[in-house]
Design an enzyme around this catalytic site. Structure first.
Site, PDB file in Angstrom:
ATOM      1  N   HIS A  90      -9.377  -3.314  -1.240  1.00 52.10           N
ATOM      2  CA  HIS A  90      -7.964  -3.242  -0.885  1.00 52.10           C
ATOM      3  C   HIS A  90      -7.222  -4.287  -1.715  1.00 52.10           C
ATOM      4  O   HIS A  90      -6.253  -3.985  -2.384  1.00 52.10           O
ATOM      5  CB  HIS A  90      -7.781  -3.465   0.620  1.00 52.10           C
ATOM      6  CG  HIS A  90      -6.356  -3.454   1.076  1.00 52.10           C
ATOM      7  ND1 HIS A  90      -5.986  -3.505   2.394  1.00 52.10           N
ATOM      8  CD2 HIS A  90      -5.195  -3.414   0.378  1.00 52.10           C
ATOM      9  CE1 HIS A  90      -4.655  -3.478   2.481  1.00 52.10           C
ATOM     10  NE2 HIS A  90      -4.158  -3.439   1.278  1.00 52.10           N
ATOM     11  N   VAL A 136      -6.632   5.201  -2.189  1.00 48.52           N
ATOM     12  CA  VAL A 136      -7.135   6.366  -1.453  1.00 48.52           C
ATOM     13  C   VAL A 136      -5.989   7.172  -0.847  1.00 48.52           C
ATOM     14  O   VAL A 136      -6.157   8.345  -0.533  1.00 48.52           O
ATOM     15  CB  VAL A 136      -8.151   5.981  -0.346  1.00 48.52           C
ATOM     16  CG1 VAL A 136      -9.377   5.320  -0.958  1.00 48.52           C
ATOM     17  CG2 VAL A 136      -7.531   5.116   0.723  1.00 48.52           C
ATOM     18  N   PHE A 193      -1.232   1.029  -7.312  1.00 45.81           N
ATOM     19  CA  PHE A 193      -1.836   0.219  -6.247  1.00 45.81           C
ATOM     20  C   PHE A 193      -2.244  -1.155  -6.789  1.00 45.81           C
ATOM     21  O   PHE A 193      -1.988  -2.188  -6.167  1.00 45.81           O
ATOM     22  CB  PHE A 193      -3.039   0.975  -5.684  1.00 45.81           C
ATOM     23  CG  PHE A 193      -3.703   0.351  -4.482  1.00 45.81           C
ATOM     24  CD1 PHE A 193      -2.972  -0.260  -3.486  1.00 45.81           C
ATOM     25  CD2 PHE A 193      -5.080   0.411  -4.339  1.00 45.81           C
ATOM     26  CE1 PHE A 193      -3.595  -0.817  -2.369  1.00 45.81           C
ATOM     27  CE2 PHE A 193      -5.720  -0.131  -3.234  1.00 45.81           C
ATOM     28  CZ  PHE A 193      -4.976  -0.756  -2.254  1.00 45.81           C
ATOM     29  N   HIS A 247       0.846  -3.182  -7.270  1.00 46.93           N
ATOM     30  CA  HIS A 247       1.376  -3.577  -5.965  1.00 46.93           C
ATOM     31  C   HIS A 247       0.613  -4.790  -5.425  1.00 46.93           C
ATOM     32  O   HIS A 247       1.218  -5.767  -4.963  1.00 46.93           O
ATOM     33  CB  HIS A 247       1.252  -2.384  -5.016  1.00 46.93           C
ATOM     34  CG  HIS A 247       1.467  -2.705  -3.575  1.00 46.93           C
ATOM     35  ND1 HIS A 247       2.709  -2.743  -2.996  1.00 46.93           N
ATOM     36  CD2 HIS A 247       0.578  -3.019  -2.594  1.00 46.93           C
ATOM     37  CE1 HIS A 247       2.583  -3.070  -1.718  1.00 46.93           C
ATOM     38  NE2 HIS A 247       1.303  -3.233  -1.447  1.00 46.93           N
ATOM     39  N   GLU A 248      -0.712  -4.738  -5.489  1.00 46.03           N
ATOM     40  CA  GLU A 248      -1.523  -5.844  -4.969  1.00 46.03           C
ATOM     41  C   GLU A 248      -1.290  -7.118  -5.781  1.00 46.03           C
ATOM     42  O   GLU A 248      -1.181  -8.203  -5.226  1.00 46.03           O
ATOM     43  CB  GLU A 248      -3.010  -5.463  -4.982  1.00 46.03           C
ATOM     44  CG  GLU A 248      -3.382  -4.441  -3.921  1.00 46.03           C
ATOM     45  CD  GLU A 248      -3.165  -4.976  -2.498  1.00 46.03           C
ATOM     46  OE1 GLU A 248      -3.696  -6.046  -2.174  1.00 46.03           O
ATOM     47  OE2 GLU A 248      -2.451  -4.317  -1.723  1.00 46.03           O
ATOM     48  N   HIS A 301       0.437 -10.272  -3.891  1.00 47.25           N
ATOM     49  CA  HIS A 301      -0.491 -11.338  -3.484  1.00 47.25           C
ATOM     50  C   HIS A 301      -0.824 -12.369  -4.546  1.00 47.25           C
ATOM     51  O   HIS A 301      -1.344 -13.428  -4.211  1.00 47.25           O
ATOM     52  CB  HIS A 301      -1.812 -10.721  -3.010  1.00 47.25           C
ATOM     53  CG  HIS A 301      -1.688  -9.900  -1.772  1.00 47.25           C
ATOM     54  ND1 HIS A 301      -1.542 -10.463  -0.527  1.00 47.25           N
ATOM     55  CD2 HIS A 301      -1.664  -8.564  -1.578  1.00 47.25           C
ATOM     56  CE1 HIS A 301      -1.448  -9.502   0.381  1.00 47.25           C
ATOM     57  NE2 HIS A 301      -1.513  -8.337  -0.227  1.00 47.25           N
TER      58      HIS A 301
END
Ligand SMILES: *[C@@H]1O[C@H](CO)[C@@H](O)[C@H](O)[C@H]1NC(C)=O
Ligand SMILES: *[C@@H]1O[C@H](CO)[C@@H](O)[C@H](O)[C@H]1NC(C)=O
Ligand SMILES: *[C@@H]1O[C@H](CO)[C@@H](O)[C@H](O)[C@H]1NC(C)=O
Length: 234
Positions: free
Chosen positions: A54, A94, A102, A105-106, A110
């Site tokens: 994730h 997923v 994705f 975004h991460e 973060h």
């Protein structure tokens, strides 16, 4: 007035220019099929039965995780080209299948604002190295401990945490969500924690495991399959 502006500038330079200090990393791995089955969640396809990344979240022992302020900085996709084959396998989106969105975004949410800063390549490379390290292979560890996503079994956190702790020597974390059909608690994520060098495995603080206790037991995979359809994901 001038003084206020000076203080504002000082604060914003502390926060944004120099980045936000942090204490440790959470490497969060999700059980793909269970990401798609809470109420209102839909995935573009049935995810593989595997743990995928994730994110790698710089976190504080006092506040988790640290969220970066929104920026319009570019995400140079080219920096991870050499990792893409592995990222597609171990860090897929997923929900919508838009893997590179994705990753971006991460990274933005973060990692982009953290001090000391690390490069995009380092961030994705270290995440993959940990995901692919056989010592920490979660599915193998859990299968070896007699747990399987193919058999229905009521679990408590320790059933999952103990074998991982046994294999890695450090306390992992666990998180659950609620299946939209059965309304039962199910395994969502397992967290491994690393020191702020990114490489030394450490005990996760207990607050990392905070969502598997709202019902007495949870399951890994329910008979109900995940929903597949048009994603509601931005
Ligand atoms: C995180 O903890 C460090 C000290 O370990 C501190 O300097 C920093 O301000 C904290 N960040 C947040 C967002 O709480
Ligand atoms: C896997 O993790 C172990 C334990 O932290 C470490 O000693 C080893 O070097 C790692 N292997 C790879 C290939 O990174
Ligand atoms: C931990 O490891 C020991 C030694 O290999 C084994 O006997 C024990 O059953 C393991 N416990 C768990 C919970 O996996």
């Amino acid at each position: 007035m001038a003084q206020h502006i000076f203080i504002l500038c000082l604060l914003s330079s502390l926060l944004f220019v120099n980045g936000i200090p942090f204490d440790f990393f959470q490497l969060v791995q999700q059980w793909g099929p269970n990401i798609c089955s809470p109420a209102g969640s839909k995935c573009y396809a049935q995810p593989q039965p595997m743990f995928t990344i994730h994110g790698l979240w710089p976190s504080n022992f006092s506040t988790v995780p640290i969220l970066c302020p929104r920026t319009k900085k570019l995400f140079p996709q080219g920096k991870v080209t050499s990792l893409e084959q592995h990222l597609n396998k171990y860090w897929p989106d997923v929900i919508s299948g838009k893997n590179s969105n994705f990753w971006e975004h991460e990274w933005r949410k973060h990692a982009d604002c953290i001090d000391p800063p690390f490069t995009i390549f380092w961030y994705f490379d270290i995440s993959l190295r940990h995901r692919m390290n056989k010592t920490y292979d979660l599915l193998t560890i859990l299968n070896d401990a007699g747990l399987s996503h193919q058999t229905h079994k009521d679990l408590i956190s320790q059933n999952v945490l103990d074998p991982i702790k046994n294999a890695t020597g450090m306390e992992p974390g666990i998180r659950c969500n609620i299946n939209g059909i059965t309304k039962k608690l199910q395994l969502k994520e397992i967290v491994l924690c690393f020191g702020n060098d990114g490489t030394t495995l450490i005990d996760c603080p207990s607050f990392v495991s905070n969502t598997c206790t709202s019902q007495p037991k949870f399951v890994w995979l329910l008979p109900q399959q995940s929903s597949v359809g048009v994603p509601d994901y931005p």
